[in-house]
Design an enzyme around this catalytic site. Sequence first.
Site, PDB file in Angstrom:
ATOM      1  N   LYS A  87       0.869  -1.178   0.055  1.00  0.00           N
ATOM      2  CA  LYS A  87       0.059   0.079  -0.079  1.00  0.00           C
ATOM      3  C   LYS A  87       0.785   1.303   0.046  1.00  0.00           C
ATOM      4  CE  LYS A  87      -3.702   1.883   2.470  1.00  0.00           C
ATOM      5  NZ  LYS A  87      -4.651   1.688   3.939  1.00  0.00           N
ATOM      6  N   GLU A 186     -10.652   6.307   5.366  1.00  0.00           N
ATOM      7  CA  GLU A 186     -10.707   5.326   6.579  1.00  0.00           C
ATOM      8  C   GLU A 186     -11.409   6.024   7.801  1.00  0.00           C
ATOM      9  OE1 GLU A 186      -6.576   4.394   6.464  1.00  0.00           O
ATOM     10  OE2 GLU A 186      -6.811   3.042   4.916  1.00  0.00           O
ATOM     11  N   ASP A 208      -5.804   8.063  13.245  1.00  0.00           N
ATOM     12  CA  ASP A 208      -5.627   6.728  12.756  1.00  0.00           C
ATOM     13  C   ASP A 208      -4.235   6.530  12.528  1.00  0.00           C
ATOM     14  OD1 ASP A 208      -5.549   4.514  11.201  1.00  0.00           O
ATOM     15  OD2 ASP A 208      -6.986   5.168   9.697  1.00  0.00           O
TER      16      ASP A 208
END
Lengths: 625, 178, 107
Positions: A87, A186, A208
């Site tokens: 990613k 997200e 996050d």
Amino acid sequence: MALLQISEPGQSTTPHQRRFAAGIDLGTTNSLVATVRNGKAETLADESKKELLPSVVRYLSNGEIQTGEKALSHSIEDPKNTIISSKRIIGRSTKELIQTDKNHTNEFSHTETGTAKILTVAGEISPIEVASEILKNLKNRAEKTLGDELSGVVITVPAYFDDAQRQATKDAATLANLKVFRLLNEPTAAAIAYGLDAESEGAIVVYDFGGGTFDVSILQLNKGVFEVLATAGDTQLGGDDLDLLIANWITKKLDIQFELDKSTLRYIYNKAKYAKEKLTQENKVAIDLDIDQAFKGTIILTRNKFNEIVEPLVKKTISPCRQAIRDANINKTEIKNVVMVGGSTRIPLVRQLVTDFFEQQIHVDIDPDKVVALGAAIQADILAGNKPDSDMLLLDVNPLSLGIETMGGLVEKIISRNTTLPVARAQEFTTFKEGQTALAIHVVQGERELVDDCRSLARFELHGIPPMVAGAAKIRVTFQIDADGLLNVSARETISGVESQITVKPSYGLESDEIENMLRSSIKHAAEDLGMRKLREQQVAAKRELEAIEAALLEDADTHLNAEERTKIDAAVDQLRACMEDSDSAIIKKAIKNVEQVASFYVERRMNKNIQQALTGHNVNDINI
Amino acid sequence: MKDDNFFELFGLKVQFEINGADLTARYRALQSQIHPDKYTNAAEKERLLSVHKAALVNEAYQVLKTPLPRAKYMLSLHGILLDEQQSTTLMAPDFLMEQMELREALSEIQHADSPIKLLDDIFSKIESKKNQLISDIALKLSKESKKEYEAAADKVRQLQFFIKLQEEARQIESQLDL
Amino acid sequence: MAITLTPTAANRVAEFLKNRGKGEGLRLGVKPSGCSGMAYVIEFADTIEDTDVTFVDHGVTVIVDNKSLIYLDGTELDFTKEGLNEGFKFNNPNVDAECGCGESFTV
């Protein structure tokens, strides 16, 4: 035989018509798939009851592709062909990787520009293909669990992902034969998972800190409407970086004088990760090491020492928090909830620093590894149409400013950061030479003033401008960013009304023929025919089109259509229905286009009616008096 | 519905005074009807149209909810376009003098003994000036005459100066944080 | 006349209802369609109509409209696992033939 799930009242579907949807958290370290069944969001486990799928893919010389645990278990013996944390490289160029990520154990193809490709025994592999292997694995798991095909998915991406990274993620889904309902940020997903349970209103901070990225978002929750007020972060800061710091500490402690090979580096790195995880629960950890010629034994790492090593990096997460608060134009005291997401938030030091900064208790009730996937599943269920009375609405923002290159390598901002999506902005251009018929536009994303400091997104070439004297042509270019955060550009010469042709050359993404080539090569393994797949895609599209128009006609054909208009639409619909089972995808495609064209005025009328309806509850007359 | 008038898009009369809560409620009601998420299973054309409309509603909301862009937009409806790169020669000398003094005060802050307090003073000064200008603009825009519109445009130009100044003060504040 | 739940099914229904936070019980029914005549309906119920019949088994309220009851009488609702897939299953004595999918049947 299929097993049944409980639907919402009145939402039982006819057999084989059920819309199964899933939320996928495509993470740097681990990925998850979740779905809503019997009104409850839950993550799905594989055959060995494991929910987390390590985001690792290994390519073998015989063409076999391994994913998850199986691939991870070979990461030490075969680092070159095993891709972890893909990613971090998706949608990035080789040049960028060399600058930002010196410690990658994979080798990349040496092109100056263009997407990075990984050199493996199976050839050059794009990070998009790597991501699609993870997605295929999760798709397979979900379909086995649900007993039917997925009608669509919501895939989460870091809020800070730029257009190239989002596009690459969507391309990966296309390769995995998944329909993407929506790319969801997200933090928004996490807030959905928490927000709907807690019924809280007010500002929410989502902190996050995952394996590869960090971001912080501030959301406003009001009567089911999630509004992202601001988002900030660092796409190159994550738990992996903490592992690296610990690995460096270990290497230094062992006083190794020679250069370590890739598999030893990976070995130490894995040990560092293990130590980090242990230290979330314990005050010290014993790290057993066995490195040929260098060291065999145990070293002790205390939590205090660990904190000391990682504190500078963890502190780097606070400044984006401050920036987000400022961008959201709120006061720290207005923050009602702080939600923690991502495995790195298990680290006590992280929790401590965040609690101190926001001066309040933080939410850690939902498993920080699962919360994003659960939120995505809830959203997917709604988007699939399984909860029509839901009043949830997500209003996301554009994470990075979008601009174009002007004279002297400067950037002119067109859509600024934190603008609510979708957004469309038009910009007028002109020709600077007599008889000029083409124009090149360079689109960049980023906050800096120089083109070189921003990310190049795409170069557009406009062709077919009618020849005129310099400065006479007026070319109106519309930049549109959709709800997924993806850019779309259209152009038009306004004096002559000529629609300019646009050739889009993405700087890092894939061109559509590249996707097709990848599909071809992946199909060799999957024993699936590309022509069949195209046909099925068109059949699904035709079914969707028919369902949509039939539902619309049933609802309000009488209000909007006269007899003649109705006859025309019915004829087009009948024609489409008649050719749905045709074996030629082109014929179906044409019939779909025909319905779209014939019914376009009707669609417009319906949309305008919706707008009128939205306002009727608001007593327009009262205010106008 | 006319696409080219943001007020009408929101079902509002063209006027400067706006009830913020009502505007937000209208915005949410509109988005909950036309946002692309409500058209996941709709036909392609319908989805594209919904993206287009939702973008328009977003833009209109951004313009209407804040006084400066709202005022500029209203002036543009009356045919008065404010140039972004305006020349300072248009401004009254005493206004420019005041701006210079405020800027000077701002530039000295980093070296001052109690910068936070000084900065707070400047912020509240800017705030009260802004509020005064906004109510002037509201008044002038409510009188439907070309002359009053021109006068409103002047005030809008002044307001732009203060907003720029406020941004600079915020930047200085963020540097103090670190 | 009765419709029953296996203890597993009752547990799961109770759990799902609790998680949902509202609802009178579980609505079971049939509707025409499907590949072999009739299709099962299994939904949360927010209201009970005059034409409904209710049963309580293992503490769970089961609601069936009187027309559907003819086809469902004697049915036991079970909750089972088949590989990764898990869900509810109608053990219906009235059924003549089932479509391979298990979602529809003929009587």
